[in-house]
Design an enzyme around this catalytic site. Structure first.
Site: not given
Length: 796
Positions: A660, A703
């Site tokens: 990611s 996140k």
């Protein structure tokens, strides 16, 4: 060199609205006031595929069609299994009873007998009653006048016969000058001289010649005594046999009609008739042990009780109250709980066991039906899995002492013969247990042909939201919680979407929902409210985050105290804020991480510092290699790349995995090559492929919220936000405070499809201009590389 055409301008990126980062529940629009108005929910929500697999497995009655139920805990696996078995088991025939009886020739090997359901207890009681009657009737018959006179006649006859034999022997001895007298030590011969009995002393005083004559005569008497003793023994044996025959006749007269009646009652069961014959024969052989001794001592009573124990019938499996096939959920599958045992008791300091101490395990109790086990519990027990496979392979269960199998010294003990087994085993466990067994155990593949796989989430629509609402109502009823109002139910449904990070799905981990309701009920109790509302649900969620968020808070404080360097304002070349997810137990939280890139002329390749330091997982390494592929493909027109890149996650000292961060790493590399600063008020997440498309990643809510929390602590500027893959928009279920900041324009979430959009957002420059600057740097690097090669090739 002709000028390269510029790439098309990347489309403008619009920030998401507050409505796009959260999907409200349709339950709020339904016509009900609280969960009191909702119908309770039976079973679990939508597991159709798993249910169909279970139904098929339960319908096929073959020994290889056992079932493995896989899925995440809390998804209703056990509930659905129970519900289906509750429907199927009553339609199946009731299995037989099993009893254990003694083999009188080999008492340490009792054997099983199969009887119709409910007949086991009946047979045991009838045998017990027969033995009790014999223990009472035989002593009474023994004391009867007729029997005592018969015994006395036998005894008198034997005494008379023995006396006659003695008298005959005595007369013959007298002819040889000897008298035979009985003593406590046996028969003695005494010499007779002139009508006088001589003692040993007197014999020794006789002349030598006279003594020799006496001894010569004694030698003729001794055979007479031997003949008498042999005759006496024969008389006693005959008397004993006559007494035994009389007692047997007594026993036959008393017990015979009872055994005949027992045979008639069980004439349809051949195994039972064989046992009754053996029982009668053993009773007749041991009839004396039923009769009273001359003194009624405690030892005599114990002996009679031992006889009663000898003939006991142990009802090993009793299905008298079973309706349909038995269903056994064994929650503690130890070796003995599954396969049975022979218990022991201490007698005179030693362990002893008998037929009555044989105990059935879950396998025997489920025989003819269904046995349900959890693999998490099963695999913690030694020797259980191998023995369970042996049961399936041999179709029988043997009761063994596990201690005997684990010692090198052979021991003796009761070893009951095995009973035949016909049952279906249902294993419930996680998917990784299934994979492990499937690949590592050939027997598992053979005997577990059906897999019922439970999903952890379902599609979200009005129908499934309503089913979750009914589950909330059911939980409130079962757990005796306060009712939840309509808006509170909507909050629970929305949280069920957040649990799976998907606006279009709901979690099926109903244990988590039930726990949320319990804590929300407590919050309502603290507030003195009659009902659970949205605020109470939210307080429960925040309370759990606060309890479990110590590590998250510590990390945030280390950034605020500038122990970890993360900028949320300004611009920097080759430095970017990536986003990572940490886990503490089942609590996940996001944290920004600084990623830096340095570029310089050299052999084309990327040095992944994490990989070199062995702190990088294979997926993260893959992401870096894909980034290298993108660079080579995007700038191949510039010829062979003479470029070296160093990438690292600053101040990261733990293991890193996942791809990611590859989008952020790409932006950092391009920034370094183009010498263009990147915005520090934006954080980036996303995986890239070799063509520059930005792909979805996991943990997107955590996140974003991790970066938002840092920005909020430092003060929101109105320009801060996150770049995420467009494919992740459907996964956004952000917290209330983040949504409020987005609605007020103080925080932003930007969805992007490709790296050009991200580069433009991060630099404020058109993507074509950025690529031109990179191309210029690459040409310069290549020129430097050629110069170095040329200078090296020229003679010194």
């Amino acid at each position: 060199m002709p000028k390269k055409k510029s790439a098309a301008a990347a489309p403008a990126v619009r920030a998401l609205t507050a409505d796009q980062v959260w999907r409200p529940s349709a339950v709020a629009r339904l016509d009900f006031d609280s969960t009191d108005d909702l119908e309770v929910f039976e079973g679990v929500v939508e597991q159709d595929r798993a249910t169909r697999a279970l139904e098929l497995g339960l319908a096929i009655h073959r020994r290889t069609y056992n079932i493995y139920v896989s899925g995440v805990s809390g998804t209703g696996r056990t509930t659905i299994v129970k519900n289906l078995l509750a429907k199927v088991a009553p339609t199946r025939p009731v299995p037989p009873d099993w009893v254990y009886v003694n083999d009188f020739d080999t008492p340490d090997r009792p054997y099983p007998i199969q009887l119709p359901s409910g007949a086991g207890e009946k047979f045991a009681k009838e045998v017990e009653g027969l033995v009790e009657e014999l223990l009472g009737e035989l002593p009474r018959a023994f004391h009867a006048k007729e029997h005592q006179e018969k015994i006395q006649r036998i005894l008198n006859s034997s005494v008379d016969a023995e006396n006659d034999a003695f008298n005959q022997m005595a007369k013959q001895a007298d002819k040889h000058g000897f008298s035979v007298r009985p003593t406590k030590n046996g028969l003695v011969t005494i010499p007779v001289v002139k009508g006088q009995l001589l003692s040993n002393k007197e014999v020794m005083e006789l002349p030598e010649r006279s003594r020799r004559r006496i001894e010569a005569k004694r030698e003729k008497v001794e055979p007479l005594i031997s003949v008498f003793l042999e005759r006496a023994r024969d008389i006693q044996v005959t008397a004993t046999e006559q007494i035994q025959e009389a007692q047997k006749e007594l026993g036959t007269g008393v017990a015979g009609p009872r055994f005949t009646a027992l045979r008639e009652a069980w004439s349809d069961h051949e195994e039972v008739l064989v046992f009754i014959d053996a029982l009668e024969d053993d009773v007749m052989r041991n009839i004396a042990r039923f009769l009273p001794a001359e003194d009624e001592s405690e030892e005599t009573e114990e002996a009679r009780q031992a006889m009663a124990q000898r003939y006991i019938v142990n009802v090993f499996v009793d299905n008298s109250e079973t309706e349909g096939a038995p269903v056994i959920f064994e929650n503690h599958p130890t070796y003995y709980n599954l396969f049975g045992k022979v218990e022991k008791r201490v007698e005179q300091g030693m362990y002893a066991s008998d037929l009555s101490l044989i105990r059935a395990g879950a396998v025997a109790l489920a025989n003819g039906g269904y046995l349900v086990l959890n693999t998490v519990d099963l695999f913690r027990q030694p020797m259980v899995w191998d023995n369970l496979k042996a049961v399936l392979r041999n179709r029988e269960v043997a009761i063994e002492d596990i201690g005997e199998q684990m010692t090198f010294v052979p021991t003796t003990g009761m070893r009951p013969l095995p009973i035949p087994i016909d049952l279906k085993i249902i294993l419930i466990g996680p998917m990784h247990h299934y994979d492990l067994l499937f690949h590592a155990d050939e027997d598992f593949r053979k005997y577990f042909q059906l897999k019922a796989e439970f999903d952890a989430e379902i599609h979200r629509d009005e129908q499934t939201e309503y089913e979750v609402a009914r589950f909330v109502a059911t939980t409130c009823k079962n757990e005796r919680l306060r009712s939840v109002d309509r808006d509170g139910v909507a909050a629970v449904v929305e949280q069920a979407s957040r649990m799976v990070a998907d606006q279009g799905r709901l979690t099926l981990r109903f244990n988590d929902i039930a726990n949320l309701l319990i804590e929300a009920d407590y919050r309502a109790h603290e507030a003195g409210a009659d009902r659970v509302t949205r605020e109470h649900v939210r307080a429960a969620v925040l309370g759990r985050e606060e309890r479990e968020g110590l590590l998250a808070r510590k990390m945030l404080e280390s950034i605020l105290e500038e122990q970890l360097i993360i900028s949320t304002e300004g611009e920097r070349v080759g430095i970017i804020n990536g986003l990572s997810v940490y886990a503490s137990g089942d609590f996940e939280f996001g944290k920004p991480v600084r990623i830096s890139a340095r570029t310089y002329p050299g052999k084309f390749g990327i040095v992944n510092v994490e990989r070199e330091a062995r702190l990088s997982g294979s997926i993260h390494n893959k992401g870096v290699l894909i980034l290298q592929g993108w660079l080579g493909g995007r700038y191949h027109d510039e010829g062979p790349l003479s470029l070296a890149v160093t990438l690292t996650m600053e101040q990261s000292y733990s293991y890193v995995d996942g791809d990611s961060a590859s989008a952020a790493e790409l932006y950092a590399v391009v920034s370094s090559l183009a010498d263009l600063p990147l915005r520090q008020d934006l954080a980036v997440t996303g995986a890239v492929n070799q063509h520059g498309s930005v792909q979805a990643v996991g943990g997107i809510n955590e996140k974003i919220e991790g970066f938002f929390e840092l920005c909020r602590e430092r003060g929101l500027t109105g320009t801060q936000g996150c770049l995420i893959p467009s494919a992740n928009v459907r996964h956004l279920m952000l917290k209330n405070e983040v949504r409020e900041a987005i609605a007020e324009g103080r925080f932003h979430v930007y969805p992007i499809d490709d790296v050009d959009q991200g580069l433009s957002m991060m630099t404020g420059r058109p993507a074509a201009e950025i690529h031109d600057l990179v191309a210029q740097t690459l040409r310069r690097y290549r020129g430097l590389a050629r110069k170095v090669v040329k200078e090296t090739a020229e003679p010194g």
